[in-house]
Design a protein around this motif. Structure first.
Motif, PDB file in Angstrom:
ATOM      1  N   LEU A 124      40.798  -0.792  62.766  1.00  0.00           N
ATOM      2  CA  LEU A 124      40.415  -1.353  61.656  1.00  0.00           C
ATOM      3  C   LEU A 124      39.350  -2.879  62.296  1.00  0.00           C
ATOM      4  O   LEU A 124      39.208  -3.794  60.514  1.00  0.00           O
ATOM      5  CB  LEU A 124      40.938  -1.987  60.683  1.00  0.00           C
ATOM      6  N   ARG A 125      38.769  -2.733  63.109  1.00  0.00           N
ATOM      7  CA  ARG A 125      37.734  -4.264  63.521  1.00  0.00           C
ATOM      8  C   ARG A 125      37.195  -4.139  62.729  1.00  0.00           C
ATOM      9  O   ARG A 125      36.283  -3.132  62.639  1.00  0.00           O
ATOM     10  CB  ARG A 125      37.776  -3.622  64.809  1.00  0.00           C
ATOM     11  N   GLY A 126      36.988  -5.482  62.142  1.00  0.00           N
ATOM     12  CA  GLY A 126      35.323  -5.239  60.885  1.00  0.00           C
ATOM     13  C   GLY A 126      35.878  -4.829  59.641  1.00  0.00           C
ATOM     14  O   GLY A 126      34.686  -5.018  59.382  1.00  0.00           O
ATOM     15  N   LEU A 127      36.169  -4.200  59.843  1.00  0.00           N
ATOM     16  CA  LEU A 127      36.984  -3.231  58.127  1.00  0.00           C
ATOM     17  C   LEU A 127      37.911  -3.401  56.885  1.00  0.00           C
ATOM     18  O   LEU A 127      37.547  -4.017  56.213  1.00  0.00           O
ATOM     19  CB  LEU A 127      37.313  -2.219  58.282  1.00  0.00           C
ATOM     20  N   LEU A 128      38.669  -4.688  57.819  1.00  0.00           N
ATOM     21  CA  LEU A 128      39.789  -5.988  57.221  1.00  0.00           C
ATOM     22  C   LEU A 128      39.009  -6.591  56.480  1.00  0.00           C
ATOM     23  O   LEU A 128      39.009  -7.287  57.502  1.00  0.00           O
ATOM     24  CB  LEU A 128      41.838  -6.065  58.000  1.00  0.00           C
ATOM     25  N   VAL A 129      39.557  -7.309  55.256  1.00  0.00           N
ATOM     26  CA  VAL A 129      39.004  -8.028  55.258  1.00  0.00           C
ATOM     27  C   VAL A 129      40.372  -9.526  54.616  1.00  0.00           C
ATOM     28  O   VAL A 129      40.824  -8.583  53.914  1.00  0.00           O
ATOM     29  CB  VAL A 129      37.291  -8.110  53.568  1.00  0.00           C
ATOM     30  N   CYS A 130      40.581 -11.216  54.523  1.00  0.00           N
ATOM     31  CA  CYS A 130      41.607 -11.244  53.905  1.00  0.00           C
ATOM     32  C   CYS A 130      41.274 -11.417  52.801  1.00  0.00           C
ATOM     33  O   CYS A 130      40.320 -11.618  52.132  1.00  0.00           O
ATOM     34  CB  CYS A 130      41.079 -12.315  55.215  1.00  0.00           C
ATOM     35  N   SER A 131      42.362 -12.409  52.326  1.00  0.00           N
ATOM     36  CA  SER A 131      41.986 -12.230  50.029  1.00  0.00           C
ATOM     37  C   SER A 131      40.803 -14.226  50.519  1.00  0.00           C
ATOM     38  O   SER A 131      40.617 -13.472  49.517  1.00  0.00           O
ATOM     39  CB  SER A 131      43.483 -13.501  50.233  1.00  0.00           C
ATOM     40  N   CYS A 132      40.856 -14.689  51.387  1.00  0.00           N
ATOM     41  CA  CYS A 132      39.384 -15.268  51.611  1.00  0.00           C
ATOM     42  C   CYS A 132      38.284 -15.048  51.527  1.00  0.00           C
ATOM     43  O   CYS A 132      37.464 -16.035  51.642  1.00  0.00           O
ATOM     44  CB  CYS A 132      39.824 -16.864  52.498  1.00  0.00           C
ATOM     45  N   GLY A 133      37.898 -13.495  52.116  1.00  0.00           N
ATOM     46  CA  GLY A 133      36.983 -13.572  51.896  1.00  0.00           C
ATOM     47  C   GLY A 133      36.463 -12.942  53.272  1.00  0.00           C
ATOM     48  O   GLY A 133      35.165 -12.056  53.405  1.00  0.00           O
ATOM     49  N   THR A 134      36.954 -13.464  54.853  1.00  0.00           N
ATOM     50  CA  THR A 134      36.702 -13.143  55.733  1.00  0.00           C
ATOM     51  C   THR A 134      37.066 -12.803  56.467  1.00  0.00           C
ATOM     52  O   THR A 134      38.282 -11.759  56.170  1.00  0.00           O
ATOM     53  CB  THR A 134      37.438 -15.047  57.325  1.00  0.00           C
ATOM     54  N   LYS A 135      36.211 -11.422  57.754  1.00  0.00           N
ATOM     55  CA  LYS A 135      36.947 -10.106  58.618  1.00  0.00           C
ATOM     56  C   LYS A 135      38.098 -10.921  58.871  1.00  0.00           C
ATOM     57  O   LYS A 135      37.271 -11.372  60.247  1.00  0.00           O
ATOM     58  CB  LYS A 135      35.983  -9.852  59.084  1.00  0.00           C
ATOM     59  N   MET A 136      39.282  -9.960  58.799  1.00  0.00           N
ATOM     60  CA  MET A 136      40.431 -10.164  59.810  1.00  0.00           C
ATOM     61  C   MET A 136      39.653  -9.423  61.228  1.00  0.00           C
ATOM     62  O   MET A 136      38.905  -8.578  61.167  1.00  0.00           O
ATOM     63  CB  MET A 136      41.684  -9.662  59.746  1.00  0.00           C
ATOM     64  N   ARG A 137      40.876 -10.611  62.513  1.00  0.00           N
ATOM     65  CA  ARG A 137      40.178  -9.504  64.262  1.00  0.00           C
ATOM     66  C   ARG A 137      42.093  -9.484  64.140  1.00  0.00           C
ATOM     67  O   ARG A 137      43.152  -9.811  63.683  1.00  0.00           O
ATOM     68  CB  ARG A 137      39.908 -11.235  64.151  1.00  0.00           C
ATOM     69  N   GLY A 138      41.804  -9.181  65.711  1.00  0.00           N
ATOM     70  CA  GLY A 138      42.927  -8.570  66.349  1.00  0.00           C
ATOM     71  C   GLY A 138      43.387  -9.189  67.476  1.00  0.00           C
ATOM     72  O   GLY A 138      42.509 -10.252  67.618  1.00  0.00           O
ATOM     73  N   GLU A 139      44.793  -9.351  67.546  1.00  0.00           N
ATOM     74  CA  GLU A 139      44.866  -9.974  68.346  1.00  0.00           C
ATOM     75  C   GLU A 139      46.244  -9.917  68.805  1.00  0.00           C
ATOM     76  O   GLU A 139      46.761  -8.893  68.064  1.00  0.00           O
ATOM     77  CB  GLU A 139      45.433 -11.142  67.526  1.00  0.00           C
ATOM     78  N   ALA A 140      46.809  -9.783  70.275  1.00  0.00           N
ATOM     79  CA  ALA A 140      48.315  -9.270  70.286  1.00  0.00           C
ATOM     80  C   ALA A 140      48.911 -10.839  71.037  1.00  0.00           C
ATOM     81  O   ALA A 140      48.261 -12.174  71.590  1.00  0.00           O
ATOM     82  CB  ALA A 140      48.105  -8.505  71.135  1.00  0.00           C
ATOM     83  N   HIS A 141      50.233 -11.143  70.906  1.00  0.00           N
ATOM     84  CA  HIS A 141      50.853 -11.480  71.152  1.00  0.00           C
ATOM     85  C   HIS A 141      52.702 -10.877  72.709  1.00  0.00           C
ATOM     86  O   HIS A 141      52.443  -9.188  72.500  1.00  0.00           O
ATOM     87  CB  HIS A 141      52.095 -11.804  70.757  1.00  0.00           C
ATOM     88  N   LEU A 142      52.320 -11.676  73.852  1.00  0.00           N
ATOM     89  CA  LEU A 142      53.903 -10.784  74.744  1.00  0.00           C
ATOM     90  C   LEU A 142      54.952 -11.753  74.435  1.00  0.00           C
ATOM     91  O   LEU A 142      55.401 -12.977  74.017  1.00  0.00           O
ATOM     92  CB  LEU A 142      53.222 -11.017  76.055  1.00  0.00           C
ATOM     93  N   GLN A 143      56.118 -10.121  74.316  1.00  0.00           N
ATOM     94  CA  GLN A 143      57.523 -11.480  73.695  1.00  0.00           C
ATOM     95  C   GLN A 143      58.242 -10.211  74.040  1.00  0.00           C
ATOM     96  O   GLN A 143      58.462  -9.662  73.614  1.00  0.00           O
ATOM     97  CB  GLN A 143      57.977 -11.637  72.262  1.00  0.00           C
ATOM     98  N   ARG A 144      58.887 -11.221  75.241  1.00  0.00           N
ATOM     99  CA  ARG A 144      60.034 -10.942  75.813  1.00  0.00           C
ATOM    100  C   ARG A 144      59.859  -9.143  76.327  1.00  0.00           C
ATOM    101  O   ARG A 144      60.696  -8.141  76.223  1.00  0.00           O
ATOM    102  CB  ARG A 144      61.484 -10.599  75.172  1.00  0.00           C
TER     103      ARG A 144
END
Length: 168
Positions: A124-144
């Motif tokens: 969904l990169r470039g398709l999701l839009v935040c409530s402020c109007g900015t396109k959201m970006r993908g991010e990953a986190h390593l946990q345990r």
């Protein structure tokens, strides 16, 4: 090494003296660099017991310093990080042919323009839009030891929370 007078003071204008044992190491490094990487050359020198100038072990950065000083070893005086270059008063350690051959081999090994492919794919990169109007970006986190993927707004100060990619 710098030429010194009888009392140990540097002479002016400064003149360099070639140490034969160190010149042999420089020539060997330049010969090896035509075929091997910086790390491989350092490993080869350590394996063969070639002493470094400081007496320690050879590192990638130590070999890189010799590569960086190539114009000095050709007999030039280099000042201002390479912006000013003129013939020196010292004898060259390398020939122009040795210098050109090694530099051409290093240039041929460089990977210019071959960027690695991205590891993670965000559908969904470039398709999701935040409530402020900015396109959201993908991010990953390593946990345990597990990877968690999210979409989040890159705008500083935006109060929107990150959203789990699996749920979206």
């Amino acid at each position: 090494r710098s030429r010194r007078d009888g009392s140990g003071n540097l002479g002016h204008p400064r003149e360099l003296l070639i140490e034969p044992t160190e010149a042999a190491v420089v020539r060997r490094v330049w010969t090896e660099l035509a075929e091997r990487s910086l790390s491989d050359v350092a490993e080869c020198l350590n394996r063969d017991g070639v002493p470094s100038r400081t007496g320690g072990i050879w590192t990638r950065d130590g070999v890189k310093d010799i590569l960086r000083r190539g114009r000095l070893y050709l007999g030039y005086v280099v000042e201002k990080r390479g912006r000013d270059e003129r013939p020196g008063r010292h004898e060259p350690i390398l020939t122009e042919a040795e210098y050109q051959r090694t530099m051409a081999a290093i240039a041929a090994r460089r990977r210019v323009g071959n960027k690695p492919k991205p590891f993670r794919h965000y559908v969904l990169r470039g398709l999701l839009v935040c409530s402020c109007g900015t396109k959201m970006r993908g991010e990953a986190h390593l946990q345990r030891g597990t990877e968690r993927r999210y979409y989040r707004c890159p705008t500083l100060g935006c109060r929107a929370r990150r959203s789990p990619a699996d749920q979206i």
